[in-house]
Write a protein that holds these residues in place. Structure first.
Motif, PDB file in Angstrom:
ATOM      1  N   HIS A   1      -2.684   0.140   2.677  1.00 47.34           N
ATOM      2  CA  HIS A   1      -3.982  -0.112   3.293  1.00 47.34           C
ATOM      3  C   HIS A   1      -4.100   0.504   4.690  1.00 47.34           C
ATOM      4  N   ALA A   2      -3.209   1.393   5.046  1.00 48.54           N
ATOM      5  CA  ALA A   2      -3.261   2.067   6.355  1.00 48.54           C
ATOM      6  C   ALA A   2      -3.315   1.047   7.485  1.00 48.54           C
ATOM      7  N   GLU A   3      -2.281   0.240   7.593  1.00 46.50           N
ATOM      8  CA  GLU A   3      -2.253  -0.861   8.550  1.00 46.50           C
ATOM      9  C   GLU A   3      -1.330  -0.559   9.721  1.00 46.50           C
ATOM     10  N   GLY A   4      -1.582  -1.198  10.855  1.00 46.71           N
ATOM     11  CA  GLY A   4      -0.695  -0.996  11.985  1.00 46.71           C
ATOM     12  C   GLY A   4      -1.162  -1.682  13.243  1.00 46.71           C
ATOM     13  N   CYS A   5      -0.497  -1.339  14.356  1.00 46.73           N
ATOM     14  CA  CYS A   5      -0.782  -1.880  15.683  1.00 46.73           C
ATOM     15  C   CYS A   5      -0.727  -3.415  15.674  1.00 46.73           C
ATOM     16  N   VAL A   6       0.464  -3.927  15.435  1.00 47.29           N
ATOM     17  CA  VAL A   6       0.694  -5.374  15.353  1.00 47.29           C
ATOM     18  C   VAL A   6       0.825  -5.976  16.742  1.00 47.29           C
ATOM     19  N   SER A   7       0.341  -7.199  16.916  1.00 45.14           N
ATOM     20  CA  SER A   7       0.662  -8.011  18.087  1.00 45.14           C
ATOM     21  C   SER A   7       0.876  -9.448  17.641  1.00 45.14           C
ATOM     22  N   LEU A   8       1.674 -10.197  18.421  1.00 49.62           N
ATOM     23  CA  LEU A   8       1.992 -11.577  18.085  1.00 49.62           C
ATOM     24  C   LEU A   8       1.834 -12.461  19.313  1.00 49.62           C
ATOM     25  N   LYS A   9       1.553 -13.742  19.082  1.00 47.20           N
ATOM     26  CA  LYS A   9       1.566 -14.699  20.182  1.00 47.20           C
ATOM     27  C   LYS A   9       3.009 -14.994  20.568  1.00 47.20           C
ATOM     28  N   GLU A  10       3.206 -15.727  21.672  1.00 47.33           N
ATOM     29  CA  GLU A  10       4.545 -15.942  22.193  1.00 47.33           C
ATOM     30  C   GLU A  10       5.451 -16.679  21.215  1.00 47.33           C
ATOM     31  N   ALA A  11       4.925 -17.644  20.501  1.00 44.41           N
ATOM     32  CA  ALA A  11       5.740 -18.411  19.557  1.00 44.41           C
ATOM     33  C   ALA A  11       6.022 -17.646  18.268  1.00 44.41           C
ATOM     34  N   ALA A  12       5.451 -16.434  18.132  1.00 46.35           N
ATOM     35  CA  ALA A  12       5.640 -15.592  16.952  1.00 46.35           C
ATOM     36  C   ALA A  12       5.223 -16.291  15.667  1.00 46.35           C
ATOM     37  N   THR A  13       4.184 -17.130  15.747  1.00 43.25           N
ATOM     38  CA  THR A  13       3.655 -17.790  14.554  1.00 43.25           C
ATOM     39  C   THR A  13       2.289 -17.249  14.163  1.00 43.25           C
ATOM     40  N   LEU A  14       1.776 -16.300  14.937  1.00 38.67           N
ATOM     41  CA  LEU A  14       0.468 -15.706  14.679  1.00 38.67           C
ATOM     42  C   LEU A  14       0.578 -14.211  14.936  1.00 38.67           C
ATOM     43  N   ALA A  15       0.129 -13.405  13.974  1.00 40.14           N
ATOM     44  CA  ALA A  15       0.167 -11.949  14.110  1.00 40.14           C
ATOM     45  C   ALA A  15      -1.197 -11.385  13.762  1.00 40.14           C
ATOM     46  N   VAL A  16      -1.588 -10.338  14.470  1.00 38.25           N
ATOM     47  CA  VAL A  16      -2.856  -9.649  14.226  1.00 38.25           C
ATOM     48  C   VAL A  16      -2.562  -8.157  14.115  1.00 38.25           C
ATOM     49  N   PHE A  17      -3.249  -7.484  13.208  1.00 40.40           N
ATOM     50  CA  PHE A  17      -3.110  -6.036  13.072  1.00 40.40           C
ATOM     51  C   PHE A  17      -4.381  -5.481  12.454  1.00 40.40           C
ATOM     52  N   HIS A  18      -4.553  -4.152  12.553  1.00 43.50           N
ATOM     53  CA  HIS A  18      -5.742  -3.572  11.928  1.00 43.50           C
ATOM     54  C   HIS A  18      -5.409  -3.016  10.554  1.00 43.50           C
ATOM     55  N   SER A  19      -6.440  -2.973   9.708  1.00 45.76           N
ATOM     56  CA  SER A  19      -6.227  -2.608   8.312  1.00 45.76           C
ATOM     57  C   SER A  19      -7.542  -2.152   7.684  1.00 45.76           C
ATOM     58  N   ARG A  20      -7.402  -1.349   6.630  1.00 47.49           N
ATOM     59  CA  ARG A  20      -8.568  -0.965   5.824  1.00 47.49           C
ATOM     60  C   ARG A  20      -8.509  -1.666   4.471  1.00 47.49           C
ATOM     61  N   ARG A  21      -8.028  -2.893   4.446  1.00 46.76           N
ATOM     62  CA  ARG A  21      -7.987  -3.665   3.200  1.00 46.76           C
ATOM     63  C   ARG A  21      -9.390  -3.789   2.603  1.00 46.76           C
ATOM     64  N   PRO A  22      -9.456  -3.964   1.280  1.00 52.29           N
ATOM     65  CA  PRO A  22     -10.756  -4.194   0.641  1.00 52.29           C
ATOM     66  C   PRO A  22     -11.422  -5.463   1.180  1.00 52.29           C
ATOM     67  N   ASN A  23     -12.731  -5.518   1.036  1.00 53.58           N
ATOM     68  CA  ASN A  23     -13.542  -6.677   1.412  1.00 53.58           C
ATOM     69  C   ASN A  23     -13.583  -6.900   2.918  1.00 53.58           C
ATOM     70  N   GLY A  24     -13.382  -5.831   3.688  1.00 53.14           N
ATOM     71  CA  GLY A  24     -13.561  -5.926   5.129  1.00 53.14           C
ATOM     72  C   GLY A  24     -15.028  -5.825   5.509  1.00 53.14           C
TER      73      GLY A  24
END
Length: 310
Positions: free
Chosen positions: A43-66
């Protein structure tokens, strides 16, 4: 493509199929390399970031249904397992491309780039003409949802320039980002803005020797604030590589190439330094030896866990 500039394969990394454990000769330091499991390369995903506790991650993606081109997607960790990613929703995602997510330490503020261009090819697509549609936005987590994202005003965003990869310091008082605004040292430079009166002050170019005649775009800041890892292209004909700089005597040192332990022959970028001080998340062509997924090679994100820390 796994960086903003391209993707070539370094055959020396074939042994890193799942994990790599490397003994560093200087002081028996270890470097553990592993794939970031929530990311699906097809899905051409990348540019990950996480909160300090490493329990939440965000990244960009071209997944279906965006909701547009690239959207931001969220995964949550319970124990050792990451959840299936979910779309961050209409407060953040729109009909354009949302890329370059960066979470605050507490996970309640999200900075990102919204652009008429998308993902890995965004910088290359801009060409020599400044892009007036690539800007930094911010959203806050309130009442169980991400609020409507707001475009940061001038002087952070300028109509005549592009702004990429906004990354906050651990205390939230500084915001680092890349821009091709007038007065820089090269094509794109790294800037920092200080929090001021509830907003953001005039961005300051981090200056030479960190910035150069080349393109410095994506900067990751260590939690202690004295190390930057950045994605840099020294010549238009070259791929993007990871460099490291240290704050010494109030000035940033010349950015040094991080070498073959962290770089493939080309195509490594969008770094994120975990708040644990030892984890580096990178878009990397490290996965190129794997079978090509449907739709092309896409992105892959790898985690470098370095015992010495950054």
């Amino acid at each position: 493509m796994v960086s903003r500039y391209g993707n070539r394969f370094d055959k020396r990394l074939v042994g890193c199929l799942v994990l790599a454990f490397v003994l560093m000769p200087a002081a028996a330091e270890t470097l553990l390399i592993s794939p970031f499991s929530p990311v699906d390369p097809k899905h051409a995903e990348g540019c990950v970031s996480l909160k300090e506790a490493a329990t939440l991650a965000v990244f960009h993606s071209r997944r279906p249904n965006g909701l547009g081109g690239y959207d931001l997607w969220i995964s949550r960790r319970d124990g050792q397992r990451w959840s299936a990613p979910v779309n961050a929703g209409p407060g953040i995602n729109a009909s354009q491309h949302e890329i370059d997510a960066a979470l605050s330490a507490d996970g309640t503020t999200l900075f990102f780039t919204r652009s008429a261009y998308g993902g890995a090819t965004a910088l290359a697509a801009l060409g020599p003409i400044p892009d007036m549609q690539t800007d930094i936005y911010m959203s806050r987590w309130r009442n169980g949802t991400w609020g409507q994202a707001e475009k940061l005003p001038s002087p952070v965003n300028l109509a005549e320039s592009a702004e990429f990869r906004p990354v906050p310091s651990r205390d939230g008082n500084r915001l680092f980002f890349g821009s091709n605004r007038p007065g820089g040292l090269g094509g794109y430079d790294i800037y920092v803005s200080e929090r001021k009166d509830g907003g953001w002050g005039m961005p300051v170019n981090l200056g030479a020797p960190l910035n150069s005649l080349g393109d410095e775009v994506d900067a990751a800041v260590a939690p202690h604030g004295r190390t930057l890892i950045l994605a840099k292209r020294t010549k238009p004909s070259e791929g993007q590589r990871l460099f490291i700089s240290y704050l010494r005597g109030g000035a940033w040192s010349e950015a040094a190439d991080m070498g073959p332990r962290f770089n493939t022959s080309a195509g490594d970028g969008c770094p994120w330094l975990g708040y644990d001080g030892k984890s580096l998340y990178v878009n990397s062509s490290l996965r190129s030896f794997l079978p090509t997924p449907p739709g092309g090679p896409g992105h892959a994100v790898w985690v470098f866990t370095y015992s010495k820390g950054f």
